[in-house]
Design an enzyme around this catalytic site. Structure first.
Site, mmCIF file in Angstrom:
data_model
loop_
_atom_site.group_PDB
_atom_site.id
_atom_site.type_symbol
_atom_site.label_atom_id
_atom_site.label_comp_id
_atom_site.label_asym_id
_atom_site.label_seq_id
_atom_site.Cartn_x
_atom_site.Cartn_y
_atom_site.Cartn_z
ATOM 1 N N ASP A 1 15.836 0.309 5.480
ATOM 2 C CA ASP A 1 14.813 -0.433 4.722
ATOM 3 C C ASP A 1 15.455 -1.321 3.661
ATOM 4 O O ASP A 1 15.024 -2.433 3.402
ATOM 5 C CB ASP A 1 13.874 0.534 3.996
ATOM 6 N N SER B 1 8.763 1.846 -2.431
ATOM 7 C CA SER B 1 9.657 2.234 -3.535
ATOM 8 C C SER B 1 10.924 1.397 -3.513
ATOM 9 O O SER B 1 11.354 0.882 -4.545
ATOM 10 C CB SER B 1 10.080 3.699 -3.428
ATOM 11 N N SER B 2 11.530 1.260 -2.337
ATOM 12 C CA SER B 2 12.780 0.488 -2.316
ATOM 13 C C SER B 2 12.519 -0.964 -2.665
ATOM 14 O O SER B 2 13.410 -1.625 -3.210
ATOM 15 C CB SER B 2 13.515 0.559 -0.985
ATOM 16 N N ALA B 3 11.318 -1.464 -2.381
ATOM 17 C CA ALA B 3 11.031 -2.852 -2.752
ATOM 18 C C ALA B 3 11.036 -3.009 -4.270
ATOM 19 O O ALA B 3 11.566 -3.988 -4.805
ATOM 20 C CB ALA B 3 9.682 -3.297 -2.180
ATOM 21 N N GLY C 1 4.318 4.090 4.504
ATOM 22 C CA GLY C 1 5.674 3.926 5.024
ATOM 23 C C GLY C 1 6.144 2.489 5.161
ATOM 24 O O GLY C 1 6.790 2.129 6.136
ATOM 25 N N LEU C 2 5.821 1.631 4.190
ATOM 26 C CA LEU C 2 6.259 0.237 4.276
ATOM 27 C C LEU C 2 7.390 -0.060 3.283
ATOM 28 O O LEU C 2 7.647 -1.199 2.951
ATOM 29 C CB LEU C 2 5.085 -0.712 4.026
ATOM 30 N N PRO D 1 0.830 -1.210 0.000
ATOM 31 C CA PRO D 1 0.000 0.000 0.000
ATOM 32 C C PRO D 1 0.861 1.255 0.000
ATOM 33 O O PRO D 1 1.932 1.289 0.597
ATOM 34 C CB PRO D 1 -0.819 -0.117 1.292
ATOM 35 N N ARG D 2 0.384 2.248 -0.699
ATOM 36 C CA ARG D 2 1.161 3.485 -0.830
ATOM 37 C C ARG D 2 0.990 4.371 0.383
ATOM 38 O O ARG D 2 -0.006 4.310 1.070
ATOM 39 C CB ARG D 2 0.669 4.265 -2.051
ATOM 40 N N GLN D 3 1.960 5.217 0.601
ATOM 41 C CA GLN D 3 1.882 6.299 1.580
ATOM 42 C C GLN D 3 1.679 5.839 3.015
ATOM 43 O O GLN D 3 1.169 6.576 3.839
ATOM 44 C CB GLN D 3 0.762 7.286 1.198
#
Ligand SMILES: *[C@@H]1O[C@H](CO)[C@@H](O)[C@H](O)[C@H]1NC(C)=O
Ligand SMILES: *[C@@H]1O[C@H](CO)[C@@H](O)[C@H](O)[C@H]1NC(C)=O
Ligand SMILES: *[C@@H]1O[C@H](CO)[C@@H](O)[C@H](O)[C@H]1NC(C)=O
Ligand SMILES: *[C@@H]1O[C@H](CO)[C@@H](O)[C@H](O)[C@H]1NC(C)=O
Ligand SMILES: *[C@@H]1O[C@H](CO)[C@@H](O)[C@H](O)[C@H]1NC(C)=O
Length: 624
Positions: free
Chosen positions: A449, A402-404, A398-399, A394-396
């Site tokens: 992360d 993007s880096s994934a 903080g999980l 899920p976006r926004q």
């Protein structure tokens, strides 16, 4: 100083006695058509002549001012015929006059013949043994020349990692400095106990004009034929003359070097042909990277702190790569929309999600990958691919979504180009990923992360200043956790309005404010205590530490920076007996329930406030 006047000299004057003898004596009739054919003109994988592969690689894009070929008197006619058929200037063929091995000049003297008669001293020179076999499309001459041009103070020697069947005692072996990529030592045909290196140098070198000018000096001092080959010359340059030579690893193998028999020819031809067939199968490669929750420690590590994070199997990003005719990056239908139901639809989607999908991440990781490999002297095979991605993170909230995507794409590129953790070490990969996000996309973040996404599982990270500054990365280790108690994530179904404002903690930390410095030290302490609690399966202790971790964050950052929605989610959990903190920079909360029976009730409390609750499934690394 390097000028752009680069010439190429192809050496093909060797006398391949064993091979001709084998072909001569063969009674099966299989090699009838190869009688008398020089080694360089034997068919390579795919049927094209070995020399044609070189010629195709060299003639592209006018990389070289002129190309010369040195051959012997015995086989001259064959090369002359080849030249007229292949658009190679016949006047650039140099005949060294030798007819048998006994009157051969040696490869360094053959080079000198070309330098002298064609007046090439003063140029940079690419020297190639034109009778080595390699796998088609396995390297890009442009990248080789660019690497050379980027290193003003040295020459360039190509090496490859030997196949397990090959013995060090048949090759020139190089030891390469992993940092500078300078060749530290050159060993001519060493036995296996003399070096641990399996990196074999081949006659495929780019010399500066200053190094080329040493050739006559070398030959003046080395008059025996046995010393006049490139192995001895390279050894002299590196060992005695202390010339700076950089190594560049090519992803292909080179074969048919020196004296080989028909059985070698046959088996390597089959090997390269099979490899090419495997690669052409267009079998896509899929790689995943998982979302993570920060279990303990600093919020985002730009602070030389310590953290523990856990990768979770619930949410992942996946990249897919497959060979294709052209190079394509595929937009994701949901995340990179290019078609909309209406202008109002476009307005709604763009306001809710912004316009920053994953496509730019794919482009940025490809750019950085090429740059990194070019810098590190890792040549990439010349293959086009299609790269696409998918994600359910899920976006926004903080999980680390993007880096994934970047991590999954990096894994795909590495697998596709056959790079391993030797080429891009595992402890460097997180920095690579962070650099993609930071430099290319201006995302401001820390390493943690990316570390957990590369290592996977429950990872303890120590980013102490001494470690970071001395080794360029932290210390990372896996924690063993059996029977973790239930962990959950809660986040707002519609997180667009979290109300949080930007915090100034990073600035205060850089200014050396003592409260912040002290706070960061405390986070590191909590992390160490948590590591002990986890190893002792002391979940109540872990729960207390998680609450302490959040309280510390709240006091440092202030409620305005944390945001009302986030605080509300913390309180729902706490009131129901869970230990709660942020798993990342905010947008979601991470809870631990020491009493699993309360999960159903807790879920309803969150749901009543418009939150999504996800029970965490830890993702531990695959065993290999
Ligand atoms: C061999 O080459 C690899 C890849 O470039 C490099 O990582 C490794 O350090 C080299 N080994 C030696 C002993 O030079
Ligand atoms: C290395 O191996 C060679 C032959 O395999 C042997 O002759 C030599 O003594 C060995 N050298 C050392 C230092 O063990
Ligand atoms: C890669 O794609 C480009 C553009 O379609 C094409 O010109 C080139 O030949 C392709 N390269 C390879 C190695 O297939
Ligand atoms: C990949 O690299 C390894 C070691 O460098 C080599 O043994 C293997 O043959 C390579 N595979 C392909 C498909 O090039
Ligand atoms: C970091 O790891 C190295 C190697 O595992 C170890 O020798 C060193 O003591 C560690 N340093 C710290 C500060 O933990």
């Amino acid at each position: 100083m390097k000028n752009n006047d680069m010439v190429c000299v192809i050496l093909a004057a060797g006398h391949a006695c064993q091979l001709s003898k084998d072909i001569e004596e063969d009674t099966s009739g299989k090699y009838e058509h190869l009688r008398g054919v020089p080694k360089a003109l034997l068919p390579g994988p795919g049927g094209k002549k070995i020399l044609d592969y070189w010629w195709d690689a060299i003639k592209m894009r006018q990389l070289f001012k002129t190309v010369y070929l040195v051959t012997n008197a015995d086989k001259y006619k064959h090369f002359e015929r080849w030249a007229t058929a292949s658009d190679f200037p016949v006047e650039n063929i140099i005949n060294d006059g030798s007819t048998v091995p006994q009157n051969a000049l040696g490869s360094v003297a053959d080079l000198e013949l070309a330098l002298r008669t064609k007046k090439l001293l003063g140029n940079n020179v690419l020297v190639i043994a034109g009778d080595m076999m390699f796998q088609d499309h396995k390297f890009n001459m442009v990248q080789v020349v660019e690497y050379f041009n980027g290193k003003a103070d040295g020459d360039l020697a190509i090496y490859y990692e030997m196949h397990e069947q090959e013995s060090t005692s048949t090759r020139g072996i190089v030891e390469v400095c992993p940092q500078s990529h300078r060749i530290l030592r050159f060993l001519e045909k060493p036995s296996a106990n003399e070096t641990s290196s399996r990196n074999a140098s081949v006659v495929f070198n780019l010399f500066r004009s200053s190094t080329i000018s040493l050739v006559p000096q070398y030959l003046g001092k080395h008059t025996l034929l046995g010393q006049r080959n490139f192995g001895h010359f390279m050894k002299w340059l590196i060992g005695e003359k202390k010339v700076t030579i950089y190594g560049m690893k090519l992803p292909t193998g080179f074969q048919m070097i020196g004296q080989v028999g028909v059985s070698d020819y046959e088996s390597w031809l089959t090997y390269f042909t099979n490899q090419a067939a495997q690669e052409c199968s267009h079998q896509p490669i899929r790689m995943r990277a998982y979302a993570r929750v920060g279990l303990m420690g600093n919020p985002s590590d730009g602070f030389f702190g310590k953290t523990i994070s856990l990768s979770i199997a619930n949410f992942w990003a996946q990249a897919t790569i497959a060979e294709s005719d052209s190079l394509r990056l595929i937009p994701h239908p949901l995340n990179d929309p290019t078609e909309f139901g209406s202008l109002a639809d476009l307005y709604g989607i763009s306001s809710r999600e912004g316009y920053l999908g994953g496509l730019r991440l794919l482009q940025a990781v490809c750019k950085k990958f090429y740059h990194y490999c070019s810098q590190k002297g890792i040549a990439l095979a010349k293959r086009n691919f299609t790269l696409s991605y998918d994600t359910n993170i899920p976006r926004q909230v903080g999980l680390a979504g993007s880096s994934a995507i970047v991590t999954a794409a990096l894994r795909c590129l590495m697998a596709f180009f056959n790079l391993t953790d030797h080429d891009i070490p595992k402890n460097i990969q997180p920095q690579f990923i962070l650099d993609v996000e930071k430099e290319e996309l201006k995302i401001n973040a820390g390493l943690q992360d990316r570390v957990v996404q590369i290592y996977e599982g429950l990872v303890y990270m120590d980013f102490s200043r001494e470690l970071m500054e001395s080794q360029g990365h932290g210390n990372y280790s896996h924690l063993v956790a059996l029977n973790l108690p239930p962990l959950y994530l809660a986040y707002l179904a519609d997180p667009s309005d979290s109300g949080a404002i930007h915090s100034d903690v990073s600035t205060r930390w850089k200014q050396g404010e003592s409260e912040v410095q002290e706070g960061m030290r405390k986070f590191a302490e909590l992390t160490d205590e948590a590591a002990v609690a986890i190893q002792a399966n002391d979940w109540q202790k872990l729960a207390d530490l998680m609450n302490d971790n959040f309280n510390l964050r709240r006091s440092l950052y202030g409620d305005a920076a944390l945001g009302n929605d986030n605080l509300r989610m913390i309180n729902i959990g706490r009131n129901a007996g869970a230990a709660v903190k942020f798993p990342g920079s905010g947008g979601a909360v991470l809870g631990l329930l020491t009493d699993p029976s309360k999960m159903a009730e807790l879920r309803e409390l969150y749901q009543a406030k418009g939150c999504v609750v996800v029970e965490i499934i830890p993702k531990f690394p695959d065993l290999v």
